[in-house]
Design a protein around this motif. Sequence first.
Motif, PDB file in Angstrom:
ATOM      1  N   GLU A 146      22.647 -14.246  16.868  1.00 50.67           N
ATOM      2  CA  GLU A 146      21.970 -14.842  15.718  1.00 50.67           C
ATOM      3  C   GLU A 146      22.820 -14.650  14.472  1.00 50.67           C
ATOM      4  N   GLU A 147      22.626 -15.521  13.503  1.00 49.46           N
ATOM      5  CA  GLU A 147      23.215 -15.303  12.197  1.00 49.46           C
ATOM      6  C   GLU A 147      22.350 -14.318  11.435  1.00 49.46           C
ATOM      7  N   LEU A 148      22.984 -13.313  10.822  1.00 46.96           N
ATOM      8  CA  LEU A 148      22.275 -12.376   9.974  1.00 46.96           C
ATOM      9  C   LEU A 148      22.482 -12.850   8.540  1.00 46.96           C
ATOM     10  N   PRO A 149      21.503 -13.561   7.967  1.00 48.05           N
ATOM     11  CA  PRO A 149      21.708 -14.260   6.691  1.00 48.05           C
ATOM     12  C   PRO A 149      22.276 -13.346   5.601  1.00 48.05           C
ATOM     13  N   GLY A 150      23.332 -13.827   4.956  1.00 40.27           N
ATOM     14  CA  GLY A 150      23.920 -13.099   3.842  1.00 40.27           C
ATOM     15  C   GLY A 150      24.904 -12.021   4.217  1.00 40.27           C
ATOM     16  N   SER A 151      25.022 -11.698   5.513  1.00 40.34           N
ATOM     17  CA  SER A 151      25.892 -10.600   5.924  1.00 40.34           C
ATOM     18  C   SER A 151      27.334 -11.036   6.148  1.00 40.34           C
ATOM     19  N   GLY A 152      27.543 -12.318   6.447  1.00 38.44           N
ATOM     20  CA  GLY A 152      28.887 -12.793   6.749  1.00 38.44           C
ATOM     21  C   GLY A 152      29.323 -12.522   8.174  1.00 38.44           C
ATOM     22  N   LEU A 153      28.433 -11.945   8.999  1.00 36.51           N
ATOM     23  CA  LEU A 153      28.751 -11.653  10.396  1.00 36.51           C
ATOM     24  C   LEU A 153      27.598 -12.126  11.284  1.00 36.51           C
ATOM     25  N   LEU A 154      27.851 -12.164  12.591  1.00 38.84           N
ATOM     26  CA  LEU A 154      26.827 -12.530  13.567  1.00 38.84           C
ATOM     27  C   LEU A 154      26.287 -11.270  14.239  1.00 38.84           C
ATOM     28  N   PHE A 155      24.999 -11.287  14.551  1.00 38.22           N
ATOM     29  CA  PHE A 155      24.333 -10.164  15.208  1.00 38.22           C
ATOM     30  C   PHE A 155      24.032 -10.570  16.656  1.00 38.22           C
ATOM     31  N   PHE A 156      24.324  -9.690  17.604  1.00 42.56           N
ATOM     32  CA  PHE A 156      24.114 -10.025  19.015  1.00 42.56           C
ATOM     33  C   PHE A 156      23.446  -8.876  19.759  1.00 42.56           C
ATOM     34  N   VAL A 157      22.756  -9.230  20.853  1.00 43.94           N
ATOM     35  CA  VAL A 157      22.209  -8.258  21.800  1.00 43.94           C
ATOM     36  C   VAL A 157      22.536  -8.767  23.195  1.00 43.94           C
ATOM     37  N   CYS A 158      23.142  -7.910  24.025  1.00 48.88           N
ATOM     38  CA  CYS A 158      23.469  -8.254  25.412  1.00 48.88           C
ATOM     39  C   CYS A 158      22.810  -7.245  26.343  1.00 48.88           C
ATOM     40  N   ASP A 193      15.567  -4.118   2.018  1.00 46.52           N
ATOM     41  CA  ASP A 193      15.078  -3.001   1.210  1.00 46.52           C
ATOM     42  C   ASP A 193      16.232  -2.087   0.797  1.00 46.52           C
ATOM     43  N   LEU A 194      17.124  -1.793   1.723  1.00 43.68           N
ATOM     44  CA  LEU A 194      18.263  -0.929   1.414  1.00 43.68           C
ATOM     45  C   LEU A 194      19.220  -1.607   0.435  1.00 43.68           C
ATOM     46  N   ARG A 195      19.379  -2.916   0.586  1.00 46.84           N
ATOM     47  CA  ARG A 195      20.244  -3.644  -0.348  1.00 46.84           C
ATOM     48  C   ARG A 195      19.674  -3.585  -1.760  1.00 46.84           C
ATOM     49  N   ALA A 196      18.372  -3.794  -1.873  1.00 43.93           N
ATOM     50  CA  ALA A 196      17.742  -3.770  -3.195  1.00 43.93           C
ATOM     51  C   ALA A 196      17.871  -2.394  -3.834  1.00 43.93           C
ATOM     52  N   ALA A 197      17.684  -1.344  -3.045  1.00 45.58           N
ATOM     53  CA  ALA A 197      17.779   0.013  -3.587  1.00 45.58           C
ATOM     54  C   ALA A 197      19.203   0.363  -3.998  1.00 45.58           C
ATOM     55  N   SER A 198      20.190  -0.211  -3.311  1.00 46.88           N
ATOM     56  CA  SER A 198      21.593   0.122  -3.591  1.00 46.88           C
ATOM     57  C   SER A 198      22.177  -0.716  -4.712  1.00 46.88           C
ATOM     58  N   LYS A 199      21.510  -1.774  -5.113  1.00 46.23           N
ATOM     59  CA  LYS A 199      21.998  -2.729  -6.112  1.00 46.23           C
ATOM     60  C   LYS A 199      23.180  -3.551  -5.595  1.00 46.23           C
ATOM     61  N   ALA A 200      23.406  -3.561  -4.265  1.00 47.01           N
ATOM     62  CA  ALA A 200      24.457  -4.407  -3.714  1.00 47.01           C
ATOM     63  C   ALA A 200      24.096  -5.861  -3.967  1.00 47.01           C
ATOM     64  N   SER A 201      25.096  -6.693  -4.226  1.00 46.30           N
ATOM     65  CA  SER A 201      24.841  -8.085  -4.573  1.00 46.30           C
ATOM     66  C   SER A 201      24.372  -8.910  -3.375  1.00 46.30           C
ATOM     67  N   SER A 202      24.716  -8.493  -2.165  1.00 46.25           N
ATOM     68  CA  SER A 202      24.328  -9.217  -0.955  1.00 46.25           C
ATOM     69  C   SER A 202      24.491  -8.294   0.239  1.00 46.25           C
ATOM     70  N   LEU A 203      23.997  -8.725   1.400  1.00 42.82           N
ATOM     71  CA  LEU A 203      24.199  -7.933   2.616  1.00 42.82           C
ATOM     72  C   LEU A 203      25.674  -7.842   2.978  1.00 42.82           C
ATOM     73  N   ALA A 204      26.454  -8.847   2.590  1.00 37.29           N
ATOM     74  CA  ALA A 204      27.892  -8.799   2.875  1.00 37.29           C
ATOM     75  C   ALA A 204      28.564  -7.637   2.158  1.00 37.29           C
ATOM     76  N   SER A 205      27.960  -7.174   1.059  1.00 39.15           N
ATOM     77  CA  SER A 205      28.531  -6.085   0.259  1.00 39.15           C
ATOM     78  C   SER A 205      27.924  -4.737   0.600  1.00 39.15           C
ATOM     79  N   LEU A 206      27.227  -4.651   1.739  1.00 38.34           N
ATOM     80  CA  LEU A 206      26.484  -3.448   2.113  1.00 38.34           C
ATOM     81  C   LEU A 206      26.939  -2.931   3.469  1.00 38.34           C
ATOM     82  N   ALA A 207      26.895  -1.614   3.643  1.00 36.10           N
ATOM     83  CA  ALA A 207      27.103  -0.987   4.951  1.00 36.10           C
ATOM     84  C   ALA A 207      26.249   0.268   5.005  1.00 36.10           C
TER      85      ALA A 207
END
Length: 339
Positions: A146-158, A193-207
Amino acid sequence: MREQHSWIKMGCGAAGDVPQPVYLAFSGALLALGELARWAGPEQFLRESLLILRRCIGFDSAWWGEVCPATAAQGPRNLMHASIGLSADFAQEWNQTVAASDGFARASMDSLGVVVREGGECVDDGEEMAAFVERHGLRTIMAVTEELPGSGLLFFVCLYRNCPRSAFSDLESMLFLAFSRHLLQLWTHRLADLRAASKASSLASLAISDSHGRLSFLGGGVGRVLGNACRDWQGTMLPAQVVAALERAPCSIALAGSRLMLDRSGPSTVLSLIDDSARALRVTPRELSAAMLYARGHSHKEIARLMGLTPETVRSYLKNAYGGLGVSNKLELLAALNP
């Protein structure tokens, strides 16, 4: 892709009526997943979720995480992963030996949100891929990407089964898709929620990592910075220089021409890319002026005289500036003010 790999099944098929015991078990799994989301930390949530799914769909091993799709310059690359029942170097081996020739992975990444299955009848992606499948017992596989919106990467489960004759059924693929959608929604909410608390501009800017530097989430922007800072970085574990800074959090570090903010959130550390505009939002002009004077070597008393303040107010300004800039000492303050 379907024409190239005829043994791959796309979609869920017709499952028919769901037997009552299966329905009740799956309903219970979704309730357990919702309860898990209330208490599990980021480093636990995905693994515990897959163990809940195992109550409804039997599997021998599982692999999940984030991946960059193939580009004209290179094949797909796994950047963050965790697993159940697989070797610790599984993802690294996949990256280095078979990622470019893995037709099943390409089929899943080309069909976002669709369950892709392989029953073990045929593998025609070359001898290296066949050896990889045999070595890790991947004879039957079911996956969704699946696309993880705003993250810039794809999320998968196998999910994997060792026996080539134990194909995942239409009913199992339907349950897997429904469960995965619930899982992804809850995970996306947690990350937001974690992005909002960290003030990161997007999920792409978060880890997000644990105290040892193992990632449970990686945004594409942070991934690019880590890759530029450490050319042999393999993903999943933070580079050594970032791990060394975790115990100092909250703080910030300069990395590959960028600045990474490290903040604690329970047992986890949230990492976020910060830029000049983000810093300016955290620090008032007066606080920034006091910080710049302090960084240039002025004492609290000198700053108070120059700015017409009391020394106590200067200390308050500097405390706010340190917190807003994500620094913990004068050297970090200098680096933050002069990136």
